[in-house]
Every structure is written in structure tokens, then in C-alpha cells.
Write a protein that holds these residues in place. Structure first.
Motif, PDB file in Angstrom:
ATOM      1  N   CYS A   1       0.829  -1.206   0.000  1.00 37.27           N
ATOM      2  CA  CYS A   1       0.000   0.000   0.000  1.00 37.27           C
ATOM      3  C   CYS A   1       0.871   1.267   0.000  1.00 37.27           C
ATOM      4  CB  CYS A   1      -0.858  -0.053   1.263  1.00 37.27           C
ATOM      5  SG  CYS A   1      -2.024   1.256   1.406  1.00 37.27           S
ATOM      6  N   MET A   2       1.905   1.235   0.824  1.00 43.20           N
ATOM      7  CA  MET A   2       2.798   2.401   0.932  1.00 43.20           C
ATOM      8  C   MET A   2       3.494   2.660  -0.400  1.00 43.20           C
ATOM      9  SD  MET A   2       5.262   3.014   4.202  1.00 43.20           S
ATOM     10  CE  MET A   2       5.456   1.298   4.357  1.00 43.20           C
ATOM     11  N   ALA A   3       3.976   1.596  -1.044  1.00 45.32           N
ATOM     12  CA  ALA A   3       4.681   1.754  -2.323  1.00 45.32           C
ATOM     13  C   ALA A   3       3.757   2.398  -3.358  1.00 45.32           C
ATOM     14  CB  ALA A   3       5.189   0.396  -2.804  1.00 45.32           C
ATOM     15  N   ILE A   4       2.511   1.941  -3.406  1.00 45.79           N
ATOM     16  CA  ILE A   4       1.564   2.480  -4.395  1.00 45.79           C
ATOM     17  C   ILE A   4       1.248   3.948  -4.085  1.00 45.79           C
ATOM     18  CG2 ILE A   4      -0.794   2.287  -5.294  1.00 45.79           C
ATOM     19  CD1 ILE A   4      -0.530  -0.799  -4.647  1.00 45.79           C
ATOM     20  N   ARG A   5       0.986   4.231  -2.827  1.00 44.40           N
ATOM     21  CA  ARG A   5       0.633   5.615  -2.451  1.00 44.40           C
ATOM     22  C   ARG A   5       1.813   6.566  -2.665  1.00 44.40           C
ATOM     23  NH1 ARG A   5      -3.545   6.034   1.246  1.00 44.40           N
ATOM     24  NH2 ARG A   5      -3.193   8.267   1.062  1.00 44.40           N
ATOM     25  N   PHE A   6       3.018   6.102  -2.336  1.00 43.86           N
ATOM     26  CA  PHE A   6       4.203   6.944  -2.537  1.00 43.86           C
ATOM     27  C   PHE A   6       4.414   7.188  -4.030  1.00 43.86           C
ATOM     28  CE2 PHE A   6       6.815   6.126   1.632  1.00 43.86           C
ATOM     29  CZ  PHE A   6       5.726   6.509   2.376  1.00 43.86           C
ATOM     30  N   ALA A   7       4.224   6.135  -4.833  1.00 45.73           N
ATOM     31  CA  ALA A   7       4.417   6.272  -6.287  1.00 45.73           C
ATOM     32  C   ALA A   7       3.472   7.337  -6.843  1.00 45.73           C
ATOM     33  CB  ALA A   7       4.175   4.931  -6.968  1.00 45.73           C
ATOM     34  N   GLU A   8       2.245   7.336  -6.357  1.00 49.64           N
ATOM     35  CA  GLU A   8       1.265   8.321  -6.839  1.00 49.64           C
ATOM     36  C   GLU A   8       1.697   9.748  -6.530  1.00 49.64           C
ATOM     37  OE1 GLU A   8      -2.975   5.905  -6.641  1.00 49.64           O
ATOM     38  OE2 GLU A   8      -2.204   6.807  -4.810  1.00 49.64           O
ATOM     39  N   LYS A   9       2.414   9.916  -5.434  1.00 50.43           N
ATOM     40  CA  LYS A   9       2.751  11.272  -4.985  1.00 50.43           C
ATOM     41  C   LYS A   9       4.124  11.753  -5.453  1.00 50.43           C
ATOM     42  CE  LYS A   9       0.435  12.947  -1.582  1.00 50.43           C
ATOM     43  NZ  LYS A   9      -0.841  12.994  -2.294  1.00 50.43           N
ATOM     44  N   LEU A  10       5.007  10.816  -5.734  1.00 52.06           N
ATOM     45  CA  LEU A  10       6.375  11.226  -6.108  1.00 52.06           C
ATOM     46  C   LEU A  10       6.416  11.789  -7.535  1.00 52.06           C
ATOM     47  CD1 LEU A  10       8.409   8.286  -4.524  1.00 52.06           C
ATOM     48  CD2 LEU A  10       8.596  10.713  -3.904  1.00 52.06           C
ATOM     49  N   PRO A  11       7.363  12.690  -7.800  1.00 49.72           N
ATOM     50  CA  PRO A  11       7.421  13.287  -9.137  1.00 49.72           C
ATOM     51  C   PRO A  11       7.958  12.327 -10.201  1.00 49.72           C
ATOM     52  CG  PRO A  11       9.155  14.179  -7.741  1.00 49.72           C
ATOM     53  CD  PRO A  11       8.341  13.270  -6.869  1.00 49.72           C
ATOM     54  N   ALA A  12       7.775  12.725 -11.440  1.00 50.39           N
ATOM     55  CA  ALA A  12       8.227  11.927 -12.587  1.00 50.39           C
ATOM     56  C   ALA A  12       9.715  11.630 -12.466  1.00 50.39           C
ATOM     57  CB  ALA A  12       7.946  12.683 -13.878  1.00 50.39           C
ATOM     58  N   GLN A  13      10.100  10.510 -13.037  1.00 52.07           N
ATOM     59  CA  GLN A  13      11.479  10.015 -13.046  1.00 52.07           C
ATOM     60  C   GLN A  13      11.952   9.526 -11.685  1.00 52.07           C
ATOM     61  OE1 GLN A  13      14.043  12.845 -15.097  1.00 52.07           O
ATOM     62  NE2 GLN A  13      12.312  13.322 -16.420  1.00 52.07           N
ATOM     63  N   SER A  14      11.016   9.476 -10.739  1.00 51.06           N
ATOM     64  CA  SER A  14      11.371   8.791  -9.490  1.00 51.06           C
ATOM     65  C   SER A  14      11.402   7.295  -9.781  1.00 51.06           C
ATOM     66  CB  SER A  14      10.331   9.083  -8.402  1.00 51.06           C
ATOM     67  OG  SER A  14      10.358  10.445  -8.059  1.00 51.06           O
ATOM     68  N   MET A  15      12.103   6.577  -8.917  1.00 51.91           N
ATOM     69  CA  MET A  15      12.260   5.127  -9.123  1.00 51.91           C
ATOM     70  C   MET A  15      11.918   4.408  -7.827  1.00 51.91           C
ATOM     71  SD  MET A  15      14.084   2.355 -10.614  1.00 51.91           S
ATOM     72  CE  MET A  15      14.480   3.165 -12.072  1.00 51.91           C
ATOM     73  N   LEU A  16      11.062   3.416  -7.920  1.00 56.08           N
ATOM     74  CA  LEU A  16      10.714   2.626  -6.735  1.00 56.08           C
ATOM     75  C   LEU A  16      11.241   1.216  -6.870  1.00 56.08           C
ATOM     76  CD1 LEU A  16       7.955   4.686  -6.464  1.00 56.08           C
ATOM     77  CD2 LEU A  16       7.723   3.074  -4.608  1.00 56.08           C
ATOM     78  N   VAL A  17      12.053   0.795  -5.928  1.00 54.94           N
ATOM     79  CA  VAL A  17      12.537  -0.580  -5.890  1.00 54.94           C
ATOM     80  C   VAL A  17      11.697  -1.328  -4.857  1.00 54.94           C
ATOM     81  CG1 VAL A  17      14.504  -2.078  -5.381  1.00 54.94           C
ATOM     82  CG2 VAL A  17      14.854   0.085  -6.597  1.00 54.94           C
TER      83      VAL A  17
END
Ligand code: NAP
Length: 271
Positions: A28-44
Motif C-alpha cells: 500500500c505504501m509503495a503504491i501511495r508513494f508512487a502516486e505522490k512522487l514526481p516523474a522520473q522517481s524510481m521505486l525498488v
């Protein structure tokens, strides 16, 4: 910048690593953070279950296609400094990125296990079980932290942040949960010490409240203490467990304001 002041975590192009991102709070945290982070951010996204990780990655692709994701299937209970360092180096190479490409490094230590809650403390007798528990819940996040900040040094990114997912159990004893309580308390102190040592890293220990995940299934099934087990069973049947989204709803503004005292333990119910 003061230890109690930072920039909105969701305003910076971020390299974010989330452990335990295959289900529950981490997903849940990964999805919510992805929605809020700016473009070209990277989630591992790291955990053992490839299916779970791919489900998280698919949900991010559907809801936040402006960020890149990378699924890393890893058992965090059996890592060394060497294996984790090789993992990070391999990731940078494969993804063709370098720490300098990002403005922020965010490490979320979410993965954890409940351990054996079927025994009172005076009944615990297996050194190998204990050591396996500490390896997974203390040694592995500590070593991951070391290698992560070896690459993301202060001169490379503008802001460095650690979120340690903790629990009320780190400050309050829960009968028959001695190992989980001790692990969470030790983990809080590790990260609190890091915050004291290095004011350039923002550190938050967030206790998410009782949330309706697989960990709660184990709590209802295995807890030896009758009162505690009945409490968890009651919370489930009365619908008073939190959803992961409810808990993240309180974490997000905290990270946006970014004014918490670095090293603090903050609980869902205190915010
Ligand atoms: N649920 C609650 O009521 C509650 C309350 C307070 C604090 N917390 C804390 O919240 C965090 C998330 O818990 P949750 O409730 O979401 O639990 P969960 O549903 O059991 O999820 C745990 C996550 O950790 C990962 N994990 C477990 N063992 C692993 C291993 N050996 N290697 C790599 N990853 C591993 C799991 O992935 P794989 O199985 O795919 O590896 C999963 O993604 C934990 O730190 C927990 O202590 C939970």
C-alpha cells in the motif's frame, strides 16, 4: 537544515526502496508513494513473493505510470553486507541509473516478521530460532541501511530519509510477544541512534496502528496470551482494525510537512 525540518518528501525526484512491498502495508505504501512522487522517481520493491511484487508493480503502472519500478525478489533473512552491496550495484547497472540522478534517497524498512508468539518468554528455548529472528528483523535492515547510504551520500542527493515501520510493541510489552517487542524496540533505537549520529539523514519510526494484514491473521491464530488473542479477534470481528490506506493517510501529511524530530517514534494514534 535543522534536525526537525526538511523538504516535502514528495516534491523531490526520488530513488525509493521499500522492503516487504509484496503485500500488506508495504504494498500500500509503495503504491501511495508512487502516486505522490514526481516523474522520473524510481521505486525498488523488495520481498520474497514474486507474484506479490508484480502485483504491486502492476498497480503502480496503472495508477502512477510517471514513476519507474523495479521488482527485486530477495529473502531478507539471509543477507550479508556483500550480497546487499552487490544487489544495489547490480540495480544501478541494470537500470542505467546512478545515485546522482536523483534528488532524494528514501529507504523504507517495512519488512518484518511476527516470530513465534505462541510462547511466554520463559518458554523460549531455541537459540537458532532467536538468531534467525534477529537476522531478519535487525541485522538485515541495518546492513541494507549501511550499503544504501554508502551509495547515497550527503554530497550526492539533496535529502536522505529513512522510514522505519515500527509498532506500539516497541514501547509497550505485549504478553507472549517478547521477541517481536524486543526486535521493534531495538530497531527503533538503532534508527534513533543513527538520527543522533547524522543530522543530515531524516529518520522517522512510524507505528502504523493495528492493520488488517496477514500479520494480524497470525496474531489471532498464534498469540499465547488469551486476553491479547481475544483482543485481536474482537478487533477483527468488530471491524476496528485499520486498513492500510487509513494508516498511510496519516503518514503522508507527516512526510509532506517533514517537520518531525528526526529519530522520533510517531504512532498513528498520536498524529
Ligand atoms: N499489521 C499490524 O497490525 C501491524 C501493526 C504494527 C506494526 N506493523 C508493522 O508493519 C510492517 C508491515 O507489516 P504487515 O502487517 O504489512 O505484515 P505482512 O502482511 O506480514 O507483510 C510483511 C511483508 O514483509 C515481507 N517479508 C517477510 N519476511 C521476509 C523475508 N524473509 N524477506 C523479505 N521480505 C520478507 C513480506 O513479503 P514476502 O512474504 O513476499 O517475503 C511482506 O511483504 C511490519 O514492520 C510490521 O511489524 C504491523
Amino acid at each position: 537544515m535543522a534536525a526537525s525540518d526538511g523538504r516535502d518528501i514528495f516534491s523531490l525526484k526520488t530513488f525509493c526502496l521499500v522492503t516487504g512491498a509484496s503485500r500488506g502495508l508495504g504494498q500500500c505504501m509503495a503504491i501511495r508513494f508512487a502516486e505522490k512522487l514526481p516523474a522520473q522517481s524510481m521505486l525498488v520493491l523488495m520481498a520474497r513473493s514474486l507474484n506479490g511484487l508484480e502485483s504491486t508493480s502492476d498497480q503502480i503502472a496503472a495508477r502512477a505510470s510517471h514513476v519507474r519500478t523495479k521488482v527485486v525478489q530477495r529473502d531478507l533473512s539471509s543477507q550479508t553486507e556483500t550480497s546487499l552491496d552487490a544487489l544495489l550495484r547490480g540495480l544501478f547497472e541494470e537500470l542505467k541509473v546512478a545515485p546522482r540522478d536523483f534528488d532524494q534517497a528514501l529507504l523504507v524498512h517495512n519488512a518484518a516478521t511476527l516470530g513465534d508468539v505462541s510462547k511466554m518468554m520463559t518458554e523460549i528455548d531455541s537459540a537458532s530460532d532467536l538468531n534467525a529472528y534477529w537476522d531478519m528483523n535487525l541485522t538485515s535492515p541495518l546492513l541494507l541501511n549501511t550499503v544504501f547510504f554508502r551509495h547515497f551520500t550527503q554530497d550526492v542527493v539533496d535529502q536522505r530519509v529513512v522510514i522505519n515501520i515500527t509498532s506500539l510493541c516497541s514501547i509497550k510489552p505485549f504478553k507472549s510477544w517478547s521477541i517481536y517487542c524486543a526486535g521493534k524496540a531495538a530497531r527503533d533505537m538503532l534508527f534513533n541512534t543513527m538520527a543522533a549520529e547524522d543530522s543530515s539523514i531524516r529518520v522517522l519510526s512510524y507505528a502504523p496502528g493495528p492493520i488488517d494484514t496477514e500479520m494480524q491473521v497470525l496474531a489471532r491464530r498464534d498469540t499465547a496470551d488469551d486476553d491479547l488473542r481475544q483482543m485481536f479477534i474482537g478487533m477483527k470481528s468488530e471491524g476496528t482494525l485499520l486498513s492500510c490506506d487509513q494508516s498511510i493517510d496519516r503518514l503522508v501529511p507527516l512526510l509532506q510537512k517533514n517537520k518531525f524530530q528526526s529519530g522520533a517514534h510517531l504512532d498513528y494514534y498520536d498524529i
